[in-house]
Design an enzyme around this catalytic site. Sequence first.
Site, PDB file in Angstrom:
ATOM      1  N   SER A  37     -61.258  69.281 -28.183  1.00 53.54           N
ATOM      2  CA  SER A  37     -61.115  67.837 -28.081  1.00 53.54           C
ATOM      3  C   SER A  37     -62.092  67.176 -29.044  1.00 53.54           C
ATOM      4  CB  SER A  37     -61.432  67.426 -26.655  1.00 53.54           C
ATOM      5  OG  SER A  37     -62.052  66.184 -26.629  1.00 53.54           O
ATOM      6  N   LYS A  38     -61.677  66.075 -29.588  1.00 49.95           N
ATOM      7  CA  LYS A  38     -62.547  65.372 -30.527  1.00 49.95           C
ATOM      8  C   LYS A  38     -63.548  64.500 -29.772  1.00 49.95           C
ATOM      9  CE  LYS A  38     -61.547  65.825 -35.090  1.00 49.95           C
ATOM     10  NZ  LYS A  38     -61.632  67.272 -35.132  1.00 49.95           N
ATOM     11  N   ARG A  39     -63.325  64.397 -28.470  1.00 51.47           N
ATOM     12  CA  ARG A  39     -64.197  63.486 -27.720  1.00 51.47           C
ATOM     13  C   ARG A  39     -65.609  64.045 -27.662  1.00 51.47           C
ATOM     14  NH1 ARG A  39     -61.008  62.574 -22.493  1.00 51.47           N
ATOM     15  NH2 ARG A  39     -62.551  64.109 -21.972  1.00 51.47           N
ATOM     16  N   GLN A  40     -66.544  63.194 -28.054  1.00 50.78           N
ATOM     17  CA  GLN A  40     -67.938  63.608 -28.110  1.00 50.78           C
ATOM     18  C   GLN A  40     -68.400  64.158 -26.749  1.00 50.78           C
ATOM     19  OE1 GLN A  40     -69.703  63.506 -30.950  1.00 50.78           O
ATOM     20  NE2 GLN A  40     -71.598  64.231 -30.032  1.00 50.78           N
TER      21      GLN A  40
END
Length: 518
Positions: free
Chosen positions: A274-277
């Site tokens: 996931s690109k979510r930090q």
Amino acid sequence: MLNVQRAIGLKQCLRATQRLYHSDVRVRFAPSPTGYLHLGGLRTALYNYLFARHSGGKFLLRIEDTDQTRLVPGATERLIEDLLWAGIEIDEGPGFAGDYGPYIQSQRQELYSDAVERLLQNGSAYRCFCTERRLELLRKEALRTRQVPRYDNKCRHLTKAQLEPLLAKGTPHCIRFKLTEHEEPLQDLIYGSVQHNVSDTEGDPVIMKSDQFPTYHLANVVDDHHMDITHVLRGVEWQISTTKHLLLYKAFGWRPPQFGHLPLLVNADGTKLSKRQGDIGIQQFRERGYFPTALMNYIISAGGGFEHRPNEKPQLLSLDELAQEFRIERVNAHPSRLNSELLNDYNQLEIKRRLSGEQTRPELVKLVQQLVKQAYPSHSNLDLAESHILDVLNWAAQRLQLIQDLTSSKLSFLWVKPTEYELKDLTPAQLQQLIPQLTVLPKLEKDSLNEMLKNYAEKQQIKFPLLMKTLRAALSGLKEGPGVAEMMEILGKSVVLERLEEAIKKQSIVESTRKRQL
Ligand code: GLU
């Protein structure tokens, strides 16, 4: 801007370059401060670090901030903090030692301008006056005819006579690099021979923008050269760029470093991370309570680089041990799958390791004290004695994956000493008689405790549930929670006895006050 930045002049950097010492391994981690460190970035840094340490070389940190529009304030400082937290020592970098600085690209402009001048003079680069509008039209046309947009290299062919008036008028322009055919394939340390003729698919890339800022390609190559970088290990997403970089090295007449591209980091099922930090940010792993060694072992468990030992239980290695065992040729070229369960296993191993180390044990106790205080800020009666914490940790080491779990509300009785009791079902004397029976037990253990409490209730002619209810109240002040025997096992003998005695004392006071009032 980094406050720790040392202003080392470019002259010094060039002098260092003259002291070429090519047999020494020098690698770098070159993040752009456009966000915070995440798993992918840490993986790149870690592999570079292991490679450097394995060969007795140097690990450099270089900040690639040429794209000023995407800078995130404070990102560099946090990046450094995360790397240091992970145990990655920076031999050279902004605010660290090193003769090759500055290690921040925005402070190395002069080098890039000189390099561009050199390429212009030897005919490997040219000035491009195409306007944004023209480029946009080219893009639109390519999309309309279902082609991949690419610059058509128009300005490559400007004659001197066409160029001069444009320059005289000060027409804004950028500098492009002439892509040529690759004569030799890229010899990738991980992927082997990679043939990609970039000039077949791309237009000439911009190497210096009209604002005089270099683009990534130019700055990266110029710095790797001047910083004497011997090996470039970076994510596979840069492999196409590498083919461009090799052409740049050729145009400069410089010897390129060796390149190795690290495969894509993916989830266990092969899907993209996931690109979510929040899912992959190092800060978030830290906040959730993972220890650096656990995170490092987790990363390398996906990426290869180590002897493959099938069916072996996860083993926790220190960074030094990892560096010793690491071999670049053991990194495999297929996507690196992260198995998130392993992260918890590694963290559990790390908790055990810290608990058994003379030096690490007190630090672990301190950490628990700090976390409990944070979790129960309004309680003044916390049970935070070292011996108690060690008892809890010894009990928990087999079960616990995160130290933070010890502060969950289900386990509040471990730390919050009871203040309010409802012990009216039993007399203080009845409770008192339990004390010697508990004292003789070598250890409080759930099953034998249950047996013993049952016998006790029978002998005292107390209903068993009443005894349990009273004990629960005396030990935790709570009406609910884990089974009483289990609770006693977790609390450990000394705390159980202490809390029982305290409860009896308070209960006796209540009783005598009541009698006096009657
Ligand atoms: N600045 C690039 C990045 O952000 C560096 C790529 C490289 O290592 O060359 O990842």
